[in-house]
Each structure stands twice: as C-alpha cells, then as structure tokens.
Design a protein around this motif. Structure first.
Motif, PDB file in Angstrom:
ATOM      1  N   LYS A   1       0.533   8.092  -1.164  1.00 45.59           N
ATOM      2  CA  LYS A   1      -0.146   7.117  -0.287  1.00 45.59           C
ATOM      3  C   LYS A   1       0.040   7.563   1.160  1.00 45.59           C
ATOM      4  CE  LYS A   1       1.128   2.572   1.560  1.00 45.59           C
ATOM      5  NZ  LYS A   1       1.982   1.417   1.377  1.00 45.59           N
TER       6      LYS A   1
ATOM      7  N   ALA B   1       6.434  -5.130   3.406  1.00 43.33           N
ATOM      8  CA  ALA B   1       6.996  -3.905   2.834  1.00 43.33           C
ATOM      9  C   ALA B   1       5.880  -2.984   2.386  1.00 43.33           C
ATOM     10  CB  ALA B   1       7.855  -4.267   1.627  1.00 43.33           C
TER      11      ALA B   1
ATOM     12  N   HIS C   1      10.765  -5.678   5.901  1.00 40.31           N
ATOM     13  CA  HIS C   1      11.257  -5.591   7.285  1.00 40.31           C
ATOM     14  C   HIS C   1      10.281  -6.333   8.202  1.00 40.31           C
ATOM     15  CE1 HIS C   1       8.261  -2.436   6.809  1.00 40.31           C
ATOM     16  NE2 HIS C   1       8.030  -2.566   8.124  1.00 40.31           N
TER      17      HIS C   1
ATOM     18  N   VAL D   1      -0.888   6.242   5.139  1.00 35.72           N
ATOM     19  CA  VAL D   1      -1.437   5.171   5.993  1.00 35.72           C
ATOM     20  C   VAL D   1      -1.239   5.536   7.467  1.00 35.72           C
ATOM     21  CG1 VAL D   1      -1.018   3.282   4.345  1.00 35.72           C
ATOM     22  CG2 VAL D   1       0.758   3.846   6.016  1.00 35.72           C
TER      23      VAL D   1
ATOM     24  N   ARG E   1       1.618  -0.605  -2.502  1.00 32.85           N
ATOM     25  CA  ARG E   1       0.844  -1.663  -1.843  1.00 32.85           C
ATOM     26  C   ARG E   1       1.567  -2.117  -0.587  1.00 32.85           C
ATOM     27  NH1 ARG E   1      -0.017  -5.098  -7.334  1.00 32.85           N
ATOM     28  NH2 ARG E   1      -1.493  -3.675  -8.299  1.00 32.85           N
ATOM     29  N   THR E   2       0.873  -2.888   0.248  1.00 30.83           N
ATOM     30  CA  THR E   2       1.550  -3.544   1.370  1.00 30.83           C
ATOM     31  C   THR E   2       1.799  -4.976   0.926  1.00 30.83           C
ATOM     32  OG1 THR E   2       0.356  -2.150   2.936  1.00 30.83           O
ATOM     33  CG2 THR E   2       1.408  -4.131   3.823  1.00 30.83           C
TER      34      THR E   2
ATOM     35  N   VAL F   1      -2.325  -1.700   9.537  1.00 30.98           N
ATOM     36  CA  VAL F   1      -1.990  -0.597   8.623  1.00 30.98           C
ATOM     37  C   VAL F   1      -3.304  -0.137   7.985  1.00 30.98           C
ATOM     38  CG1 VAL F   1      -0.656   0.102   6.594  1.00 30.98           C
ATOM     39  CG2 VAL F   1       0.257  -1.669   8.122  1.00 30.98           C
TER      40      VAL F   1
ATOM     41  N   TYR G   1       3.818   8.481   1.823  1.00 28.30           N
ATOM     42  CA  TYR G   1       4.776   8.097   0.788  1.00 28.30           C
ATOM     43  C   TYR G   1       4.474   8.875  -0.481  1.00 28.30           C
ATOM     44  CZ  TYR G   1       5.130   3.668   3.502  1.00 28.30           C
ATOM     45  OH  TYR G   1       5.267   2.717   4.469  1.00 28.30           O
TER      46      TYR G   1
ATOM     47  N   TYR H   1       8.884   1.509   1.872  1.00 29.10           N
ATOM     48  CA  TYR H   1       9.434   0.942   3.106  1.00 29.10           C
ATOM     49  C   TYR H   1       9.827  -0.482   2.730  1.00 29.10           C
ATOM     50  CZ  TYR H   1       9.844   0.396   8.210  1.00 29.10           C
ATOM     51  OH  TYR H   1      10.305   0.204   9.488  1.00 29.10           O
TER      52      TYR H   1
END
Ligand SMILES: O=C(O)CCC(=O)C(=O)O
Length: 274
Positions: free
Chosen positions: A260, A251, A178, A262, A215-216, A204, A169, A175
């Motif tokens: 980033k 997300a 979802h 991952v 961040r997640t 992840v 990213y 993202y």
C-alpha cells in the motif's frame, strides 16, 4: 472583502439580489452550485447584509456530493460526523497518482519515523513500520497541483500546510492508532507548534492499493476506509473551535497482502516556514 472573492460581477449580483429581497438560502445555493465554497458564500451574504462573518477554525469539505475544483470533479462517497471525516473519490486522477508515485520512488523510501514527544525530533518506533519520503523544501509541479487542489477544496490557505509525504507499507507493516495533532502537554510538540501551529486537517491519498488489509481506520468511530487509487480520506484534526479532537484517533491497519502506498498532506493553523 468577502463579496469580491469571485470578482466584481458576483459582488454586483449579491448586492443587487439582496436589494431586491431575494431569498438568502436560494442565493447561497446558486452561489455554491457555481464557483463559491459554502463558507465563502455564507460570509459574502452575511457581510453584504452587515451581519457577522464566520472564519472557520479548520479546513473542511463542503457538504455536497460533487466538488468542482478548477474543472476537476471530486466526489464525496461517505461522510462521518465524529470525527469530521470524508471519503473522497478522484481527489487526484490515476495519472496524477502515478506521477507522484514515480517521483517518490525516484527519491527512494526510508523507514518512517514518529515525533519524539520529549525533544520534537524524529525517532523510529514500533508503532510505525512503514517507509516514506518527505519532499521538504522541494517544488515539483505535481506537489504544487495537489496541495493547491486540496487547499481550494477545503477552503484553507495553501501556505498553511506542510509538504506532502509519501508512505509505503509492505506486508505486515502498519501505523498503529495515533493522533496527528501535536499534544500541547508534550515538551517535544513546542518546536512543531512554533512553526505553523496546530495540525488542523489531514488528507491521506491512496496511490497504490494493497490486495488485502492496509485500510485507514478510525477506532473511536468503528469505521475503516479503503479508497480507490486517487481517492482519499480527509479529516479535521480539531473540532469547530480549533481544539484537538480525540475522536480523530486513526491507524493504517496492517497490510495483509500486497503493497500500500499513500500520500499524506497536513494542514496547519498558521503559515508554515518550509
Ligand atoms: O496509512 C494510513 O492509512 C494512515 C496514515 C496515517 O495515519 C498518517 O500518516 O498519519
């Protein structure tokens, strides 16, 4: 069966201590602090006493702070209950992260796609603006090492998993929220469900950190996570009965500064033909 999981010496230890009338909880603790996973220890002790065994419907991380996988130590930093998610430190080392990153870069990154809910193919979508690499059908020692470690840590067979994917990213990419599980109501899910069944676990792994953002997040739980390099977020996509969990809405939040990268590892209900 069950008691033999870690060889005849352990099988003998279990049988002998049950016969002596040892405390079952203490036996379980001793097993778990050695080589046994929590689920395997419970199954072995139940089996040896003629009680029903328990086969989990999903991969999970044992509820301890430290996890020893073949001599490599992973630490749980934070655990949330709903969704069932764990923030891990040192899932892979910085060197392993670097190796995976170099492999991904050598393959070249392409714009990421999402699953087409109508025909199951791959389509570009505004919800996912990152770029990525799939290692379909390829065998690399670093990919095998990481899948093997996660499979052992989560007590889930290694053949029930997809190949690792790497996602990159850049600034402003994201993202949007979802689910990773395939919605059985969508026509396009059928072609995925037929090979490997439902997605049951997501990991992840952070390979490169953005300076800010990226961040997640789990909006339903109000939680955002930002692991170190080599750290990871694991979550079960389904509940204890194997039913898709709507609390797993998650997300990759927009990257505000930096890049980033991952790696994502998805575990499945059944064996996947890769
Ligand atoms: O980039 C992230 O933090 C999350 C990745 C993700 O949601 C996914 O690959 O399903």
């Amino acid at each position: 069966m069950y008691v033999d999981k870690h060889g005849p010496k352990w099988a003998e230890w279990i049988r002998h201590n049950i016969e002596r009338g040892c405390d079952i909880m203490q036996m379980k603790e001793s097993m778990v602090s050695s080589v046994w996973s929590e689920v395997d220890a419970i199954n072995a002790l139940n089996y040896a006493r003629g009680l029903p065994t328990f086969d989990s419907a999903r991969p999970d991380i044992p509820n301890h702070n430290l996890h020893n996988v073949d001599g490599h130590t992973v630490r749980t930093l934070c655990r949330i209950v709903s969704p069932n998610a764990v923030l891990l430190d040192n899932l892979i080392t910085e060197e392993e992260a670097e190796e995976l990153l170099s492999l991904a870069k050598s393959k070249g990154l392409r714009p990421s796609s999402v699953v087409d809910s109508v025909n199951g193919g791959s389509i570009m979508h505004d919800a996912r603006t990152s770029s990525g690499v799939f290692f379909s059908g390829e065998i690399h020692p670093i990919l095998t090492k990481i899948s093997n470690r996660i499979s052992k840590l989560t007590n889930w067979p290694e053949d029930k998993a997809e190949v690792i994917q790497v996602l990159c990213y850049e600034k402003s990419q994201e993202y949007k929220p979802h689910f990773d599980w395939f919605d059985p109501n969508f026509k396009g899910s059928a072609s995925h469900l037929v090979n490997g069944g439902q997605r049951v676990g997501t990991t992840v792994i952070y390979l490169q950190l953005s300076e800010d953002g990226g961040r997640t997040s789990f909006p339903e739980a109000g939680v955002e996570m930002s692991p170190n390099v080599g750290g990871a977020i694991f979550f079960s996509d389904v509940d204890e009965n194997g039913v898709p969990d709507r609390k797993t809405l998650h997300a990759g939040t927009p990257v505000l500064d930096g890049v980033k990268i991952v790696a994502t590892f998805w575990q499945r209900e059944n064996t996947v033909n890769k």
